[in-house]
Design a protein around this motif. Structure first.
Motif, PDB file in Angstrom:
ATOM      1  N   CYS A  26      35.918  31.150  33.232  1.00  0.00           N
ATOM      2  CA  CYS A  26      35.009  32.019  34.007  1.00  0.00           C
ATOM      3  C   CYS A  26      35.292  33.282  34.201  1.00  0.00           C
ATOM      4  N   GLY A  27      36.375  34.242  33.334  1.00  0.00           N
ATOM      5  CA  GLY A  27      36.472  35.415  33.305  1.00  0.00           C
ATOM      6  C   GLY A  27      37.710  35.892  34.229  1.00  0.00           C
ATOM      7  N   TYR A  28      38.326  34.851  35.008  1.00  0.00           N
ATOM      8  CA  TYR A  28      39.480  35.105  35.826  1.00  0.00           C
ATOM      9  C   TYR A  28      40.789  35.665  35.020  1.00  0.00           C
ATOM     10  N   ARG A  29      41.597  36.402  35.418  1.00  0.00           N
ATOM     11  CA  ARG A  29      42.839  36.682  35.042  1.00  0.00           C
ATOM     12  C   ARG A  29      43.734  35.681  35.583  1.00  0.00           C
ATOM     13  N   VAL A  30      44.512  34.969  34.932  1.00  0.00           N
ATOM     14  CA  VAL A  30      45.162  33.781  35.453  1.00  0.00           C
ATOM     15  C   VAL A  30      46.660  33.814  35.333  1.00  0.00           C
ATOM     16  N   LEU A  51      54.573  32.007  35.171  1.00  0.00           N
ATOM     17  CA  LEU A  51      55.746  32.292  36.324  1.00  0.00           C
ATOM     18  C   LEU A  51      56.689  30.889  36.311  1.00  0.00           C
ATOM     19  N   VAL A  52      57.887  31.105  35.990  1.00  0.00           N
ATOM     20  CA  VAL A  52      58.654  29.716  36.191  1.00  0.00           C
ATOM     21  C   VAL A  52      59.459  29.721  37.423  1.00  0.00           C
ATOM     22  N   GLY A  53      59.543  28.657  38.227  1.00  0.00           N
ATOM     23  CA  GLY A  53      60.056  28.434  39.316  1.00  0.00           C
ATOM     24  C   GLY A  53      59.496  27.505  40.404  1.00  0.00           C
ATOM     25  N   ASP A  54      60.351  27.308  41.405  1.00  0.00           N
ATOM     26  CA  ASP A  54      59.795  26.202  42.487  1.00  0.00           C
ATOM     27  C   ASP A  54      58.705  26.944  43.637  1.00  0.00           C
ATOM     28  N   GLY A  64      57.302  36.178  41.878  1.00  0.00           N
ATOM     29  CA  GLY A  64      56.376  36.045  40.963  1.00  0.00           C
ATOM     30  C   GLY A  64      55.039  36.688  41.457  1.00  0.00           C
ATOM     31  N   LEU A  65      54.874  36.972  42.570  1.00  0.00           N
ATOM     32  CA  LEU A  65      53.595  37.571  43.076  1.00  0.00           C
ATOM     33  C   LEU A  65      53.541  39.104  42.683  1.00  0.00           C
ATOM     34  N   GLU A  66      54.957  39.582  42.898  1.00  0.00           N
ATOM     35  CA  GLU A  66      55.110  41.321  42.298  1.00  0.00           C
ATOM     36  C   GLU A  66      54.607  41.105  40.923  1.00  0.00           C
ATOM     37  N   ARG A  67      55.265  40.195  40.089  1.00  0.00           N
ATOM     38  CA  ARG A  67      54.517  40.233  38.559  1.00  0.00           C
ATOM     39  C   ARG A  67      52.926  40.203  38.542  1.00  0.00           C
ATOM     40  N   VAL A  68      52.320  39.232  39.561  1.00  0.00           N
ATOM     41  CA  VAL A  68      51.237  39.088  39.311  1.00  0.00           C
ATOM     42  C   VAL A  68      50.447  40.500  39.401  1.00  0.00           C
ATOM     43  N   GLY A  73      47.074  43.755  39.114  1.00  0.00           N
ATOM     44  CA  GLY A  73      46.736  44.806  40.009  1.00  0.00           C
ATOM     45  C   GLY A  73      46.205  44.210  41.346  1.00  0.00           C
ATOM     46  N   THR A  74      45.933  42.936  41.396  1.00  0.00           N
ATOM     47  CA  THR A  74      45.494  42.331  42.703  1.00  0.00           C
ATOM     48  C   THR A  74      45.451  40.844  42.651  1.00  0.00           C
ATOM     49  N   LEU A  75      44.955  40.319  43.458  1.00  0.00           N
ATOM     50  CA  LEU A  75      45.062  38.674  43.590  1.00  0.00           C
ATOM     51  C   LEU A  75      43.911  38.219  44.662  1.00  0.00           C
TER      52      LEU A  75
END
Ligand SMILES: NC(=O)c1ccc[n+]([C@@H]2O[C@H](COP(=O)([O-])OP(=O)(O)OC[C@H]3O[C@@H](n4cnc5c(N)ncnc54)[C@H](O)[C@@H]3O)[C@@H](O)[C@H]2O)c1
Length: 241
Positions: A26-30, A51-54, A64-68, A73-75
């Motif tokens: 649907c065009g999302y970056r995932v 992203l690998v982890g618990d 992980g969120l920092e990398r996203v 640029g956003t979430l």
């Protein structure tokens, strides 16, 4: 619509992979967060962020969120899908197993959503989708910790929906029936489990991961801003009791 970004937990296989691929379609970056690497999912999604982890590890989530946000640029969308569903007689369960189920299925969504919130607020629009289970309605006797965790997730969904509504963030849960995934095939679906559940559904076939996709896309849709705090019981009319 600007390009949206989604984070799917437990995206290596099963429902999580199906959801990640559907959102990308649907065009999302995932981005996907899973205990294990996700090569199959990455093969199916261009520009997939693995992203690998618990999901219950705050450091993993924060990094992980920092990398996203660095990458995309956003979430906007968080799908709390990672989960475990051990089945055994209640008397044989151990406190360790109970804690593990609660940690992955309930604390994980709390920690991931809490850490994602500043990014959703910054985006000015958000969707949190928690993958619960129709087992909360059918109450199989061999899944006491699991049912408790998923009922907790539904309570989390309801109260969080009220808390986040002022930020234009909706929070909903989806409750599948028994779904044909590799893990279910190996565990709850083995030894006639699929047939047992199928025979108690109005829709007399085994649910496939693809059967949940339209509900996910409905919940995250731009036009679904008035749908919040709900648990969508997508279980083919299942009734055990
Ligand atoms: N398959 C079913 O019959 C069914 C039915 C109702 C609800 N559900 C729910 O749907 C979700 C997905 O189920 P599935 O059958 O696709 O499962 P699955 O086992 O195929 O996939 C779950 C993924 O989550 C990952 N995971 C597990 N613990 C994790 C952790 N601590 N941190 C990060 N990742 C972790 C696993 O590595 C795996 O890739 C679960 O929440 C499950 O409870 C499944």
């Amino acid at each position: 619509m600007e390009t949206r970004t989604a984070l799917v937990t437990g995206a290596a296989q099963g429902l999580g992979q199906e959801f990640a691929v559907a959102l990308a379609g649907c065009g999302y970056r995932v981005a996907g967060l899973d205990l294990v690497p996700q090569p199959e999912t990455a093969d199916r999604i261009p520009d997939y962020l693995e992203l690998v982890g618990d999901v219950a590890d705050e450091e993993v989530i924060g990094a992980g969120l920092e990398r996203v946000v660095d990458r995309f640029g956003t979430l906007h969308v968080v799908v709390n899908n990672a989960g475990v569903y051990p089945a055994k007689p209640f008397e044989e369960t151990t406190p360790e197993e109970w804690r593990r189920v609660m940690r992955v299925n309930l604390e994980g969504p709390y920690l991931v959503t809490r850490a994602a919130l500043p990014h959703l607020k910054a985006a000015g629009w958000g969707r949190v989708v928690n993958i619960a289970s129709a087992a909360v309605f059918t109450a199989p006797p061999t899944m006491v910790p699991y049912v408790a965790s998923k009922m907790g997730l539904i309570g989390f969904t309801r109260a969080l929906a009220a808390a986040l509504a002022p930020y234009a963030i909706t929070v909903n849960a989806i409750a599948p029936t028994m779904v044909r995934t590799a893990t279910a095939e190996r565990t709850v679906g083995a030894d006639g489990g699929f047939a047992f559940v199928r025979d108690r559904q109005a829709v007399r076939r085994t649910q496939e991961p693809s059967d949940l996709v339209s509900t996910l896309l409905y919940v995250v849709d731009e036009g679904s801003g008035f749908l919040t705090g709900q648990t969508l019981n997508v279980s083919g009319g299942s009734a055990y009791l």
